[in-house]
Design a protein around this motif. Sequence first.
Motif, PDB file in Angstrom:
ATOM      1  N   GLN A 129      22.437  30.970  60.880  1.00 36.38           N
ATOM      2  CA  GLN A 129      22.824  32.143  61.660  1.00 36.38           C
ATOM      3  C   GLN A 129      23.845  33.001  60.917  1.00 36.38           C
ATOM      4  N   LEU A 130      24.713  32.350  60.141  1.00 33.08           N
ATOM      5  CA  LEU A 130      25.705  33.091  59.362  1.00 33.08           C
ATOM      6  C   LEU A 130      25.020  34.002  58.349  1.00 33.08           C
ATOM      7  N   PHE A 131      24.069  33.458  57.602  1.00 27.81           N
ATOM      8  CA  PHE A 131      23.371  34.235  56.578  1.00 27.81           C
ATOM      9  C   PHE A 131      22.446  35.283  57.214  1.00 27.81           C
ATOM     10  N   THR A 132      21.759  34.885  58.282  1.00 22.73           N
ATOM     11  CA  THR A 132      20.861  35.823  58.963  1.00 22.73           C
ATOM     12  C   THR A 132      21.643  36.983  59.559  1.00 22.73           C
ATOM     13  N   GLY A 133      22.771  36.653  60.211  1.00 31.90           N
ATOM     14  CA  GLY A 133      23.594  37.697  60.822  1.00 31.90           C
ATOM     15  C   GLY A 133      24.104  38.693  59.811  1.00 31.90           C
ATOM     16  N   PHE A 134      24.476  38.215  58.630  1.00 32.01           N
ATOM     17  CA  PHE A 134      24.966  39.136  57.609  1.00 32.01           C
ATOM     18  C   PHE A 134      23.850  40.043  57.088  1.00 32.01           C
ATOM     19  N   ILE A 135      22.708  39.453  56.774  1.00 35.83           N
ATOM     20  CA  ILE A 135      21.599  40.253  56.245  1.00 35.83           C
ATOM     21  C   ILE A 135      21.177  41.319  57.248  1.00 35.83           C
ATOM     22  N   ASP A 136      21.298  41.007  58.536  1.00 31.04           N
ATOM     23  CA  ASP A 136      20.950  41.986  59.564  1.00 31.04           C
ATOM     24  C   ASP A 136      21.898  43.182  59.576  1.00 31.04           C
ATOM     25  N   THR A 137      23.082  43.028  58.975  1.00 30.70           N
ATOM     26  CA  THR A 137      24.035  44.142  58.927  1.00 30.70           C
ATOM     27  C   THR A 137      23.769  45.084  57.760  1.00 30.70           C
ATOM     28  N   LEU A 138      22.907  44.670  56.825  1.00 27.97           N
ATOM     29  CA  LEU A 138      22.641  45.490  55.643  1.00 27.97           C
ATOM     30  C   LEU A 138      21.607  46.564  55.937  1.00 27.97           C
TER      31      LEU A 138
ATOM     32  N   LYS B  78      31.685  38.305  51.664  1.00 26.21           N
ATOM     33  CA  LYS B  78      32.988  37.640  51.722  1.00 26.21           C
ATOM     34  C   LYS B  78      33.740  38.063  52.978  1.00 26.21           C
ATOM     35  N   LEU B  79      33.755  39.351  53.261  1.00 26.36           N
ATOM     36  CA  LEU B  79      34.434  39.857  54.455  1.00 26.36           C
ATOM     37  C   LEU B  79      33.771  39.320  55.720  1.00 26.36           C
ATOM     38  N   TYR B  80      32.446  39.280  55.711  1.00 26.56           N
ATOM     39  CA  TYR B  80      31.702  38.808  56.879  1.00 26.56           C
ATOM     40  C   TYR B  80      31.985  37.322  57.127  1.00 26.56           C
ATOM     41  N   THR B  81      32.035  36.539  56.065  1.00 32.18           N
ATOM     42  CA  THR B  81      32.316  35.107  56.197  1.00 32.18           C
ATOM     43  C   THR B  81      33.710  34.866  56.759  1.00 32.18           C
ATOM     44  N   ASN B  82      34.691  35.609  56.240  1.00 29.88           N
ATOM     45  CA  ASN B  82      36.067  35.459  56.722  1.00 29.88           C
ATOM     46  C   ASN B  82      36.196  35.837  58.193  1.00 29.88           C
ATOM     47  N   ALA B  83      35.398  36.821  58.608  1.00 28.72           N
ATOM     48  CA  ALA B  83      35.460  37.275  59.997  1.00 28.72           C
ATOM     49  C   ALA B  83      34.718  36.334  60.945  1.00 28.72           C
ATOM     50  N   ASN B  84      33.917  35.411  60.394  1.00 28.65           N
ATOM     51  CA  ASN B  84      33.122  34.503  61.222  1.00 28.65           C
ATOM     52  C   ASN B  84      33.414  33.041  60.911  1.00 28.65           C
TER      53      ASN B  84
END
Length: 361
Positions: free
Chosen positions: A149-158, A173-179
Amino acid sequence: MEDKYNQLHLDRYSKQLSNLLCDKHFASHDTINGPQLISFTPIKQVNLFIIKELLLKWHHEMANLRSPYFDYEHEEVKEALLNFMNVLSRKILMKRNAFEPLLQKAIYDTFLIVLAPVDTFEEKFLRIQEEITLPKLQENLKYIDIDKQLFTGFIDTLSPNSRDREYILSRFKLYTNANQGSRTPLSSIVNQFNPLLPVTEGEIEGLAQSPAARPAPVAPVQEKEIVAPIHNAQREVPASKPVYRRDEDSEEEEELTSNARPTLNDNFRKSATASLADSHSNRKIDSLKNSISINQRFSFINELFEGDNMTYYNVIKTLDEYNDAFAAKQFVTSNLAQKYNWNHKQDHVNKLLRLIDRKFS
């Protein structure tokens, strides 16, 4: 912020577990096939990473088929190659010597999803992409089980226009720190691996302390000799006389007969003088990572690490964490040299050893 971890212990654990699992399988099988591969371990992520690494090597082999004498861009040729790859993918068959390195890396990389998600994203999603597109990034999600879900959620923001590697990586990196709260804890991974081979969180996090407190790895018992320092490497010893060496720990003299079987260290020492003469500078350096030139880096990656830049990066990072040249060089000659079969890579290995000397000079 990515978690600190004991890279040396993690590497040893991955090697021990892969050896143990292979012992069990290959005790009754000569090979491993596709169906066996899919469920080889009870940890789904390990199996997925084995398949992904296998496909990566497969694509490299397919690229080697290309020839300047034929039109590989012709539609009929591309279709034939695709059909060939589809048939081949259903005929997986490996012997232990080919399979075990894939398994070891898959075990190591499974821990890295939790310990270093940014490094995982860079390698698994960005490393082999000739052109970054959303469909290609999404395609890689099928090899992710832990924190999917972490990787999927980030790719969905691109956006479809996100093509720059550095930009995407900094965003991740920013997305990981925020989650951080949604990430799988290390304890969960440890609990999955414990039934296979016991390991603790403390062992994995063993180097998460100040550099001054980090213990140097113990030299292997079976091979006491190390690569000689510069002043010893340039000495010639008559072959007809036995050589005596004083052990610093026991202060006992040990006779090394002239007909003893040469070790990896012996092989590396043979060309030490020549490789040292090639060094353009004796100046002290602060770190290996920041002092290796671009050309030298590519040379190390291609010649010592079979083109795998992530393995190179991790090894250099580990060497920079050592506190003395003895331990760092012992890691190169007794661990890496055997793991990657550097018997015929003396010139490149000695250049790396020389850089280590400069760091601790």
